[in-house]
Scaffold this motif. Structure first.
Motif, PDB file in Angstrom:
ATOM      1  N   ARG A  60      -1.373  -7.473  -6.405  1.00 39.71           N
ATOM      2  CA  ARG A  60      -0.446  -6.332  -6.419  1.00 39.71           C
ATOM      3  C   ARG A  60      -0.753  -5.370  -5.272  1.00 39.71           C
ATOM      4  O   ARG A  60       0.161  -4.773  -4.692  1.00 39.71           O
ATOM      5  CB  ARG A  60      -0.506  -5.604  -7.763  1.00 39.71           C
ATOM      6  CG  ARG A  60       0.501  -4.439  -7.844  1.00 39.71           C
ATOM      7  CD  ARG A  60       0.644  -3.900  -9.240  1.00 39.71           C
ATOM      8  NE  ARG A  60       1.324  -2.613  -9.229  1.00 39.71           N
ATOM      9  CZ  ARG A  60       2.636  -2.440  -9.142  1.00 39.71           C
ATOM     10  NH1 ARG A  60       3.439  -3.487  -9.059  1.00 39.71           N
ATOM     11  NH2 ARG A  60       3.160  -1.229  -9.129  1.00 39.71           N
ATOM     12  N   TYR A  61      -2.028  -5.221  -4.949  1.00 32.10           N
ATOM     13  CA  TYR A  61      -2.392  -4.407  -3.783  1.00 32.10           C
ATOM     14  C   TYR A  61      -1.662  -4.915  -2.543  1.00 32.10           C
ATOM     15  O   TYR A  61      -1.066  -4.146  -1.793  1.00 32.10           O
ATOM     16  CB  TYR A  61      -3.903  -4.492  -3.529  1.00 32.10           C
ATOM     17  CG  TYR A  61      -4.700  -3.332  -4.079  1.00 32.10           C
ATOM     18  CD1 TYR A  61      -4.353  -2.011  -3.795  1.00 32.10           C
ATOM     19  CD2 TYR A  61      -5.822  -3.567  -4.859  1.00 32.10           C
ATOM     20  CE1 TYR A  61      -5.097  -0.965  -4.294  1.00 32.10           C
ATOM     21  CE2 TYR A  61      -6.575  -2.524  -5.376  1.00 32.10           C
ATOM     22  CZ  TYR A  61      -6.207  -1.226  -5.085  1.00 32.10           C
ATOM     23  OH  TYR A  61      -6.950  -0.184  -5.586  1.00 32.10           O
ATOM     24  N   SER A  94      -6.242   0.789 -10.692  1.00 36.10           N
ATOM     25  CA  SER A  94      -7.352  -0.140 -10.448  1.00 36.10           C
ATOM     26  C   SER A  94      -8.703   0.442 -10.867  1.00 36.10           C
ATOM     27  O   SER A  94      -9.670  -0.305 -11.043  1.00 36.10           O
ATOM     28  CB  SER A  94      -7.399  -0.527  -8.966  1.00 36.10           C
ATOM     29  OG  SER A  94      -7.758   0.581  -8.150  1.00 36.10           O
ATOM     30  N   PHE A 104       2.093   1.494  -4.482  1.00 31.08           N
ATOM     31  CA  PHE A 104       0.738   1.254  -3.972  1.00 31.08           C
ATOM     32  C   PHE A 104      -0.226   2.294  -4.530  1.00 31.08           C
ATOM     33  O   PHE A 104      -1.352   1.953  -4.928  1.00 31.08           O
ATOM     34  CB  PHE A 104       0.738   1.298  -2.444  1.00 31.08           C
ATOM     35  CG  PHE A 104      -0.617   1.024  -1.841  1.00 31.08           C
ATOM     36  CD1 PHE A 104      -1.069  -0.276  -1.682  1.00 31.08           C
ATOM     37  CD2 PHE A 104      -1.446   2.072  -1.441  1.00 31.08           C
ATOM     38  CE1 PHE A 104      -2.328  -0.543  -1.143  1.00 31.08           C
ATOM     39  CE2 PHE A 104      -2.688   1.818  -0.896  1.00 31.08           C
ATOM     40  CZ  PHE A 104      -3.131   0.510  -0.741  1.00 31.08           C
ATOM     41  N   THR A 131      -0.951   1.574  -8.096  1.00 28.21           N
ATOM     42  CA  THR A 131      -1.863   0.439  -8.190  1.00 28.21           C
ATOM     43  C   THR A 131      -3.295   0.886  -7.938  1.00 28.21           C
ATOM     44  O   THR A 131      -4.225   0.470  -8.644  1.00 28.21           O
ATOM     45  CB  THR A 131      -1.480  -0.658  -7.172  1.00 28.21           C
ATOM     46  OG1 THR A 131      -0.140  -1.074  -7.416  1.00 28.21           O
ATOM     47  CG2 THR A 131      -2.408  -1.860  -7.295  1.00 28.21           C
ATOM     48  N   ALA A 132      -3.491   1.733  -6.941  1.00 27.46           N
ATOM     49  CA  ALA A 132      -4.824   2.236  -6.606  1.00 27.46           C
ATOM     50  C   ALA A 132      -5.402   3.045  -7.768  1.00 27.46           C
ATOM     51  O   ALA A 132      -6.586   2.903  -8.114  1.00 27.46           O
ATOM     52  CB  ALA A 132      -4.766   3.083  -5.345  1.00 27.46           C
ATOM     53  N   TYR A 172      -4.738  -7.399  -9.775  1.00 30.18           N
ATOM     54  CA  TYR A 172      -4.710  -6.153  -8.998  1.00 30.18           C
ATOM     55  C   TYR A 172      -4.816  -6.437  -7.512  1.00 30.18           C
ATOM     56  O   TYR A 172      -4.187  -5.750  -6.695  1.00 30.18           O
ATOM     57  CB  TYR A 172      -5.824  -5.214  -9.453  1.00 30.18           C
ATOM     58  CG  TYR A 172      -5.355  -4.224 -10.487  1.00 30.18           C
ATOM     59  CD1 TYR A 172      -4.691  -3.053 -10.118  1.00 30.18           C
ATOM     60  CD2 TYR A 172      -5.532  -4.480 -11.839  1.00 30.18           C
ATOM     61  CE1 TYR A 172      -4.229  -2.164 -11.064  1.00 30.18           C
ATOM     62  CE2 TYR A 172      -5.076  -3.590 -12.807  1.00 30.18           C
ATOM     63  CZ  TYR A 172      -4.422  -2.438 -12.403  1.00 30.18           C
ATOM     64  OH  TYR A 172      -3.953  -1.555 -13.337  1.00 30.18           O
ATOM     65  N   THR A 187       2.294  -4.474  -2.838  1.00 28.22           N
ATOM     66  CA  THR A 187       2.746  -3.087  -2.743  1.00 28.22           C
ATOM     67  C   THR A 187       2.458  -2.494  -1.361  1.00 28.22           C
ATOM     68  O   THR A 187       3.182  -1.615  -0.898  1.00 28.22           O
ATOM     69  CB  THR A 187       2.098  -2.206  -3.832  1.00 28.22           C
ATOM     70  OG1 THR A 187       0.667  -2.343  -3.773  1.00 28.22           O
ATOM     71  CG2 THR A 187       2.587  -2.612  -5.211  1.00 28.22           C
ATOM     72  N   LEU A 188       1.405  -2.981  -0.703  1.00 26.24           N
ATOM     73  CA  LEU A 188       1.129  -2.522   0.660  1.00 26.24           C
ATOM     74  C   LEU A 188       2.242  -2.972   1.603  1.00 26.24           C
ATOM     75  O   LEU A 188       2.740  -2.179   2.412  1.00 26.24           O
ATOM     76  CB  LEU A 188      -0.210  -3.087   1.147  1.00 26.24           C
ATOM     77  CG  LEU A 188      -0.562  -2.759   2.607  1.00 26.24           C
ATOM     78  CD1 LEU A 188      -0.754  -1.265   2.791  1.00 26.24           C
ATOM     79  CD2 LEU A 188      -1.822  -3.518   3.027  1.00 26.24           C
ATOM     80  N   ILE A 220      -5.649  -6.867  -0.595  1.00 25.09           N
ATOM     81  CA  ILE A 220      -4.808  -5.980   0.210  1.00 25.09           C
ATOM     82  C   ILE A 220      -4.224  -6.715   1.416  1.00 25.09           C
ATOM     83  O   ILE A 220      -3.208  -6.318   1.976  1.00 25.09           O
ATOM     84  CB  ILE A 220      -5.625  -4.744   0.660  1.00 25.09           C
ATOM     85  CG1 ILE A 220      -4.695  -3.589   1.016  1.00 25.09           C
ATOM     86  CG2 ILE A 220      -6.554  -5.080   1.813  1.00 25.09           C
ATOM     87  CD1 ILE A 220      -5.416  -2.274   1.184  1.00 25.09           C
TER      88      ILE A 220
END
Length: 204
Positions: A146-147, A176, A169, A172-173, A143, A150-151, A87
């Motif tokens: 991507r976190y 995950s 985001f 993605t969450a 992941y 996208t954040l 993240i």
């Protein structure tokens, strides 16, 4: 979340990051396999840790079980940490992939220089469990990256008034969750194979 359609959609979105994870790892292997005195200290420190773990397993009263416990806990902890800490702009998983690839490349290069059959070593000592464990690591790191991406997009999108800036985001969450289950299962299976089949194949 666990429907075939949602899983396929999640894979479609994470696939570029998965491929990038594979590229980073093998790029690290190339770097590690190339002679570089400046990185020698880093590699030696990593190898000391690996050797310490190997010694504790080999001197255990039940090497297979000790190996399974250590491999499982270590791999699950590191992969989940990379997945979560991704993240922070996706830096942690990228660093983990490159550094682990470098150590792997350095080890294989060292075995080759010592006259070992590297191909046989890979087939017997890495492939049986590596396919499972690396798949889990690549998925977890994908992941994680991507976190982070996208954040950043969500923050800047919100700042500039973009609608639905946080949708990637959130997706993605959600994605995950099944990915985390897959990561843990793959790592468990990989640990079983490594502590039994690989251990037996590599036994002197």
């Amino acid at each position: 979340m666990f429907s075939i359609r949602s899983l396929l959609q999640a894979w479609k979105e994470i696939r570029p990051y998965f491929i990038f994870s594979v590229i980073l790892f093998f790029a690290g292997m190339v770097i590690g396999g190339t002679p570089n005195e400046q990185l020698a200290g880093f590699f030696e420190n990593q190898l000391k840790g690996i050797q310490s773990i190997s010694n504790s397993i080999s001197t255990s009263s039940n090497p297979e079980m000790t190996a399974f416990k250590h491999i499982t806990l270590n791999n699950v902890y590191i992969t989940i940490m990379a997945m979560g800490l991704g993240i922070i702009a996706g830096i942690m998983p990228a660093f983990m992939l490159v550094s682990n690839g470098m150590v792997m490349g350095y080890l294989l290069s060292g075995f080759s220089a010592a006259g070992e059959n590297v191909f046989l070593l890979i087939v017997k000592g890495l492939l049986p469990h590596g396919i499972l464990e690396l798949s889990a690591v690549f998925l977890g790191c994908a992941y994680g990256m991507r976190y982070g991406i996208t954040l950043i997009k969500g923050i800047f999108g919100s700042a500039f008034g973009k609608e639905n800036a946080w949708e990637p985001f959130v997706r993605t969450a959600i994605g995950s969750v099944p990915a985390l289950i897959a990561v843990v299962v793959l790592l468990l299976l990989g640990a079983v194979v490594e502590s039994t089949i690989t251990y037996w194949l590599m036994k002197p």
